[in-house]
Design an enzyme around this catalytic site. Structure first.
Site, PDB file in Angstrom:
ATOM      1  N   SER A  28      39.302  -1.111   2.241  1.00  0.00           N
ATOM      2  CA  SER A  28      39.591  -1.910   3.436  1.00  0.00           C
ATOM      3  C   SER A  28      41.069  -2.252   3.549  1.00  0.00           C
ATOM      4  CB  SER A  28      38.832  -3.235   3.384  1.00  0.00           C
ATOM      5  OG  SER A  28      37.460  -3.014   3.253  1.00  0.00           O
ATOM      6  N   HIS A  59      38.261   0.881   8.480  1.00  0.00           N
ATOM      7  CA  HIS A  59      38.083   2.089   7.681  1.00  0.00           C
ATOM      8  C   HIS A  59      38.360   3.304   8.540  1.00  0.00           C
ATOM      9  CE1 HIS A  59      36.283   0.376   4.006  1.00  0.00           C
ATOM     10  NE2 HIS A  59      35.961  -0.591   4.834  1.00  0.00           N
ATOM     11  N   HIS A  81      29.699   3.330   3.597  1.00  0.00           N
ATOM     12  CA  HIS A  81      29.064   2.343   2.726  1.00  0.00           C
ATOM     13  C   HIS A  81      27.550   2.380   2.876  1.00  0.00           C
ATOM     14  CE1 HIS A  81      33.126   0.923   3.662  1.00  0.00           C
ATOM     15  NE2 HIS A  81      33.125   0.366   2.462  1.00  0.00           N
ATOM     16  N   TYR A  83      25.741  -0.135   3.327  1.00  0.00           N
ATOM     17  CA  TYR A  83      25.311  -1.090   4.363  1.00  0.00           C
ATOM     18  C   TYR A  83      25.375  -0.493   5.766  1.00  0.00           C
ATOM     19  CZ  TYR A  83      30.370  -2.080   4.808  1.00  0.00           C
ATOM     20  OH  TYR A  83      31.718  -1.972   4.969  1.00  0.00           O
ATOM     21  N   GLU A  84      26.050   0.633   5.916  1.00  0.00           N
ATOM     22  CA  GLU A  84      26.070   1.287   7.226  1.00  0.00           C
ATOM     23  C   GLU A  84      24.786   2.077   7.458  1.00  0.00           C
ATOM     24  OE1 GLU A  84      30.168   2.939   8.312  1.00  0.00           O
ATOM     25  OE2 GLU A  84      30.298   2.723   6.145  1.00  0.00           O
ATOM     26  N   ALA A 111      38.373  -3.561  -1.603  1.00  0.00           N
ATOM     27  CA  ALA A 111      38.562  -4.998  -1.447  1.00  0.00           C
ATOM     28  C   ALA A 111      37.402  -5.666  -2.175  1.00  0.00           C
ATOM     29  CB  ALA A 111      38.541  -5.368   0.028  1.00  0.00           C
ATOM     30  N   MET A 209      31.124  -4.134  -2.196  1.00  0.00           N
ATOM     31  CA  MET A 209      30.035  -3.346  -1.598  1.00  0.00           C
ATOM     32  C   MET A 209      30.335  -1.849  -1.596  1.00  0.00           C
ATOM     33  SD  MET A 209      29.458  -5.776   1.727  1.00  0.00           S
ATOM     34  CE  MET A 209      29.544  -7.579   1.585  1.00  0.00           C
ATOM     35  N   SER A 210      31.161  -1.401  -2.522  1.00  0.00           N
ATOM     36  CA  SER A 210      31.505   0.041  -2.523  1.00  0.00           C
ATOM     37  C   SER A 210      31.734   0.514  -3.951  1.00  0.00           C
ATOM     38  CB  SER A 210      32.773   0.258  -1.678  1.00  0.00           C
ATOM     39  OG  SER A 210      33.897  -0.323  -2.301  1.00  0.00           O
ATOM     40  N   ASN A 233      39.717 -12.293  -1.427  1.00  0.00           N
ATOM     41  CA  ASN A 233      39.198 -13.651  -1.192  1.00  0.00           C
ATOM     42  C   ASN A 233      38.523 -14.125  -2.473  1.00  0.00           C
ATOM     43  OD1 ASN A 233      37.156 -11.466  -0.187  1.00  0.00           O
ATOM     44  ND2 ASN A 233      35.904 -13.216  -0.799  1.00  0.00           N
ATOM     45  N   HIS A 245      35.370 -11.548   7.337  1.00  0.00           N
ATOM     46  CA  HIS A 245      35.840 -10.165   7.169  1.00  0.00           C
ATOM     47  C   HIS A 245      37.290 -10.007   7.638  1.00  0.00           C
ATOM     48  CE1 HIS A 245      35.723  -5.861   6.690  1.00  0.00           C
ATOM     49  NE2 HIS A 245      35.865  -5.627   7.977  1.00  0.00           N
TER      50      HIS A 245
HETATM   51  N1  HPA Z   1      31.888 -10.058  -1.482  1.00  0.00           N
HETATM   52  C1  HPA Z   1      31.505  -8.776  -1.307  1.00  0.00           C
HETATM   53  N2  HPA Z   1      32.329  -7.825  -0.901  1.00  0.00           N
HETATM   54  C2  HPA Z   1      33.604  -8.171  -0.649  1.00  0.00           C
HETATM   55  C3  HPA Z   1      34.065  -9.485  -0.793  1.00  0.00           C
HETATM   56  C4  HPA Z   1      33.143 -10.480  -1.231  1.00  0.00           C
HETATM   57  O1  HPA Z   1      33.483 -11.666  -1.398  1.00  0.00           O
HETATM   58  N3  HPA Z   1      35.382  -9.491  -0.463  1.00  0.00           N
HETATM   59  C5  HPA Z   1      35.700  -8.204  -0.124  1.00  0.00           C
HETATM   60  N4  HPA Z   1      34.628  -7.420  -0.235  1.00  0.00           N
END
Ligand code: HPA
Length: 273
Positions: A28, A59, A81, A83-84, A111, A209-210, A233, A245
């Site tokens: 990301s 992306h 991903h 989740y897609e 990320a 998530m990747s 974060n 996001h």
């Molecule tokens: N959780 C899951 N995936 C992420 C996060 C998070 O806090 N930050 C960036 N990708």
């Protein structure tokens, strides 16, 4: 899958005469690294036979072949991903095509949320190991012995030598790279504070998530992996702040210069066996 992977490899080889042995997948907000390459050939994923196209904001979807001071690299700017709605097999299609192209070393960037209380947003962390909590595995199903073994070893999924090289490169750039364990969840909802407490208890420092499907497919194919997380974060519940996001992308953008500097230093070192 296998025949379309051959078609994909042939298509890519028809677009560029470069034969990179080192590749990087950009997470990301990091797509701009592709702009640092010279002699770049940009191939939109949609043009490559069988290649899944990402729908996530931030992306870009291009395979870029180019050079860094003469050193050939392949860059996947954007990934798909789970989740897609993609299967784990689709999520690793690109890595398998890279393997067919002769790539032997792969840098996976992402990320991630910081679970370890020592981490700060904006910090890059080397992935030392992972915990696969996605509920999926790209190797599920019949094993193609041409790709790799049925039961691949994962005891050094992220090459120790690559981590040492990355730390050295970081030091030269004035960047202190610590190492953490990355837990992968399927998403797309961010975690609850209770889930983050659970992840901390089982030894995770980072959550995202990747990356994990790609790491599994790369190890299966005998490709050595370096993983770098951008802590965009603090994970849910670590502070009172809600997750957004947009903030994840913005922090990724702010880390762009540092990540480009790091990758430029690291990639050419990953070629020696
Ligand atoms: N959780 C899951 N995936 C992420 C996060 C998070 O806090 N930050 C960036 N990708």
């Amino acid at each position: 899958m296998s025949s379309s992977m051959s078609a994909a490899a042939e298509f890519i080889q028809s677009k560029s005469s470069l034969r990179p042995r080192v590749a990087v997948v950009l997470g990301s907000g990091l797509g701009a690294f592709a702009g640092a390459l010279q002699d770049a050939v940009v191939i939109p994923y949609g043009e490559i036979p069988g290649w899944p196209v990402s729908t996530a904001v931030g992306h870009a979807g291009n395979l870029v072949l180019g050079t860094l001071d003469g050193f050939p690299v392949a860059v996947m700017a954007g990934r798909v991903h789970l989740y897609e709605g993609y299967t784990a097999q689709q999520a690793v299609y690109g890595v398998r095509v890279l393997a067919k192209l002769g790539v032997r070393s792969l840098v996976l960037t992402n990320a991630a949320g910081g679970i370890n209380p020592d981490y700060q947003p904006g910090q890059a962390v080397l992935i030392g190991d992972h915990i696969n909590l996605t509920g999926q595995n790209p190797l599920t199903g019949p094993n193609d012995e041409n790709l790799g073994p049925r039961f691949p070893d994962m005891s050094e999924a992220y090459s120790r030598r690559f981590r040492d090289l990355a730390r050295q490169a970081g030091r030269q750039a004035g960047i202190d790279l610590v190492e953490g364990v990355y837990a992968a969840l399927a998403g797309p909802s961010y975690e609850t504070p209770a889930e983050i407490r659970y992840l901390r208890a089982i030894g995770a420092d980072l959550v995202g998530m990747s990356t994990v499907p790609e790491t599994i497919a790369a190890n299966h194919a005998g490709i050595k992996v370096l993983g770098i997380s951008c802590v965009t974060n603090l994970a849910a519940g670590v502070t009172d702040q809600k997750l957004d996001h947009k903030e994840v992308l913005e922090t990724g953008e702010r880390m762009r210069g540092m990540m480009i500097d790091l990758l430029q230093r690291i990639l050419p070192r990953l070629d020696e066996e």
